[in-house]
Design an enzyme around this catalytic site. Structure first.
Site, short mmCIF file in Angstrom:
data_model
loop_
_atom_site.label_atom_id
_atom_site.label_comp_id
_atom_site.label_asym_id
_atom_site.label_seq_id
_atom_site.Cartn_x
_atom_site.Cartn_y
_atom_site.Cartn_z
N LYS A 1 0.84 -1.20 0.00
CA LYS A 1 0.00 0.00 0.00
C LYS A 1 0.88 1.25 0.00
CE LYS A 1 -3.95 -1.78 2.69
NZ LYS A 1 -5.01 -1.62 1.68
N ARG B 1 -10.33 -11.38 2.27
CA ARG B 1 -11.21 -12.43 1.74
C ARG B 1 -10.54 -13.79 1.79
NH1 ARG B 1 -11.89 -9.23 -3.73
NH2 ARG B 1 -11.64 -7.59 -2.17
N1 BES Z 1 -7.88 -3.62 4.66
C1 BES Z 1 -8.15 -3.23 3.32
C2 BES Z 1 -9.43 -2.41 3.18
C3 BES Z 1 -9.43 -1.08 3.90
C4 BES Z 1 -9.14 0.08 3.22
C5 BES Z 1 -9.78 -0.99 5.23
C6 BES Z 1 -9.16 1.30 3.87
C7 BES Z 1 -9.80 0.22 5.87
C8 BES Z 1 -9.50 1.37 5.20
C9 BES Z 1 -8.27 -4.44 2.42
O1 BES Z 1 -7.51 -5.53 2.79
C10 BES Z 1 -7.82 -4.06 1.07
O2 BES Z 1 -6.68 -3.72 0.93
N2 BES Z 1 -8.70 -4.11 0.09
C11 BES Z 1 -8.38 -3.79 -1.24
C12 BES Z 1 -8.99 -4.82 -2.14
C13 BES Z 1 -8.48 -4.77 -3.58
C14 BES Z 1 -7.00 -5.09 -3.61
C15 BES Z 1 -9.26 -5.77 -4.39
C16 BES Z 1 -8.93 -2.40 -1.53
O3 BES Z 1 -9.99 -2.04 -1.01
O4 BES Z 1 -8.27 -1.67 -2.27
MN MN Z 2 -5.54 -5.42 2.08
#
Ligand code: BES
Ligand code: MN
Ligand code: ZN
Length: 503
Positions: free
Chosen positions: A278, A352
């Site tokens: 990230k 997931r």
């Molecule tokens: N933990 C994150 C989602 C999240 C984002 C929680 C901001 C709290 C605040 C999750 O694991 C994630 O990274 N999701 C991705 C999914 C994508 C890679 C398909 C996302 O939302 O970008």
């Molecule tokens: Mn994630």
């Protein structure tokens, strides 16, 4: 802080601040009239002079008494509504939060609430107690200077002293404690709250609350072939855990035969994104990625104390998603507990994956009977913020009755949810060249793809999924939620379980 109920009349009560709700359609109210009389008509005259419409919803009029009343300040708070309908529990909770806020600002030690205008004692007292305790829960900080002194007492007057009122108050205390417990875990840095730490927290609940607790570590997860949770955790020195807590009602009762409810929480203690790293701005908030797991732990705490007549199993799928030398990679193929294989295209879609193993495990009954219902709670997608904003959680599910009950429980708890569709037509977008499926969709409908992926692992058990990524954490304070972790979901999950126990 001490909360107590008293029979004292409003114009006799000694306190620093007395909060009096004013209902829009109610012309004459016993508490308001008594206070006005005791103030020598100054209270309402002053409000009028300041051109203050005390009946307007949201209006706050603070009156400084000058010795003519034992209460030093009176706050008249407009709660809207009309003469016939009682304000909702959410209105009472917010009133409580507002009262705490007013008291803090003027450095009061003793606050009081008059509930003489309520005709539903249990609902009003329960909600005010809940609101006060939720608003008061301190964020544990590492600051080297201490904050100002806090409220010492909260007195509720004008409520009937019935058994139902006492029960509502006790329920609210348990709910607030459990919510505060979840908040603390979420606010704590990920260096402290590791998967092993969550396991220890669960073990402690075994001793304190008599829940049956099992913590599966790397060895057991390997033996059970939980390839997804292991893969997500393998890039971190903090090894993954699958935590199970079981509450069983009294043996031989109807509740014991009714079939269990399984609650499954995403417990990623830190989500760096893994090798699909990230950017810093998105990463700085990811200690909260175990908020779903914390909600399940919190709910199990309250359930152990409230003892509903139904079996409840809580599962927390916990791992740290890190890009260490042994990290799982984009392109890797995992074999999940269900036997289904998944091609990882993005290591940041890790929630997931850990939930896939946990849901499949929960669906089999984890060595016991299959559950009647399953609900998972997860900070799953950033996309849910785009879809619904920061106050509403996304809900999806295979069973309309379950989704409806969950949304109802959320409404009752002041945790709004909105259903998103599980669009069958989108499923082929998860096709993989080399595995049964991949862990991302086509870049559209992010939250729905999260739900669709999870659905593949519920093995026919009626299931609902709550995406709390947008609501788990408050960047600014709300009436009874201070800044920081909200503890979102604890009260809705408990409400859902209570509903199921009553059916
Ligand atoms: N933990 C994150 C989602 C999240 C984002 C929680 C901001 C709290 C605040 C999750 O694991 C994630 O990274 N999701 C991705 C999914 C994508 C890679 C398909 C996302 O939302 O970008
Ligand atoms: Mn994630
Ligand atoms: Zn995550």
């Amino acid at each position: 802080m001490e909360i107590r109920r008293e029979k004292t009349a409003p114009d006799r009560l000694r306190c620093d601040l007395l909060v009096v709700p004013v209902r829009a359609g109610v012309r004459s109210a016993a508490d308001l009239d008594a206070l006005d009389r005791a103030s020598g008509d100054r209270l309402l005259r002053e409000a009028k002079k300041r051109r203050h419409d005390i009946r307007k919803r949201g209006s706050v009029f603070v009156y400084q008494s000058h010795g003519e009343l034992p209460a030093e300040q009176i706050a008249l708070v407009g709660v809207g509504g009309d003469a016939k309908s009682e304000p909702s529990k959410e209105v009472w909770r917010r009133l409580a939060g507002q009262g705490v806020d007013l008291a803090r600002r003027s450095r009061c030690k003793n606050v009081a609430f008059s509930l003489m205008q309520s005709t539903n004692g249990p609902a009003a007292v329960g909600a005010v107690v809940e609101g006060v305790l939720l608003a008061m829960h301190p964020v544990r900080t590492y600051k080297s200077t201490r904050g100002a002194g806090e409220l010492a007492t909260c007195t509720i007057i004008g409520a009937p002293a019935t058994k139902a009122v006492s029960e509502a108050e006790a329920r609210s205390r348990h709910l607030a404690e459990a919510t505060g417990f979840a908040r603390d875990l979420i606010n704590e840095p990920a260096a402290v709250v590791t998967p092993a730490h969550l396991g220890q927290v669960a073990q402690k609940m075994k001793k304190e609350l008599g829940l049956a607790v099992r913590v599966l570590g790397k060895r057991e997860l390997t033996r059970l072939k939980m390839g997804a949770i292991l893969a997500v955790g393998q890039g971190s020195v903090n090894e993954p855990r699958l935590i199970e807590l079981v509450y069983t009602p009294k043996r031989g009762t109807r509740g014991a035969r009714r079939g269990a409810i399984a609650l499954v929480g995403k417990g990623i203690t830190f989500d760096s994104g893994g090798l699909s790293l990230k950017p810093p701005g998105n990463m700085e908030i990811q200690k909260r990625d175990m908020a779903g797991g914390a909600a399940v732990l919190g709910a199990m705490r309250a359930i152990a104390r409230l003892k509903p007549n139904i079996e409840v199993r809580g599962y927390i799928a916990s791992a740290e998603n890190m890009p260490g030398g042994n990290a799982y990679r984009p392109g890797d193929v995992l074999t999940t507990y269900s036997g289904r294989t998944v091609e990882v295209l993005n290591t940041d879609a890790e929630g997931r994956l850990v939930l896939a193993d946990a849901l499949a495990w929960a669906a089999t009954g984890a060595g016991s009977s299959r559950p009647r219902w399953m609900v998972d709670v997860a900070t799953l997608t950033g996309a849910v913020t785009v879809a619904l904003g920061r106050t509403i959680a996304g809900v999806m599910g295979t069973e309309p009755a379950l989704v409806e009950q969950l949304i109802e429980a959320g409404r009752d708890a002041g945790e709004p949810m909105w259903e998103l569709p599980l669009v069958d037509e989108y499923v082929p977008a998860m096709d993989s060249l080399v595995a049964d499926m991949k862990n991302v969709g086509d870049g559209t409908a992010g939250s729905i793809f999260g739900g669709l992926f999870l659905r593949e692992f519920v093995a026919g058990v009626p299931w609902a999924h709550l995406d709390i990524a947008a609501v788990a954490y408050a960047d600014k304070a709300h009436p009874y939620v201070p800044r920081g972790a909200v503890g979102w979901g604890v009260r809705s999950l408990v409400g859902l379980v209570e509903r199921a126990a009553r059916r």
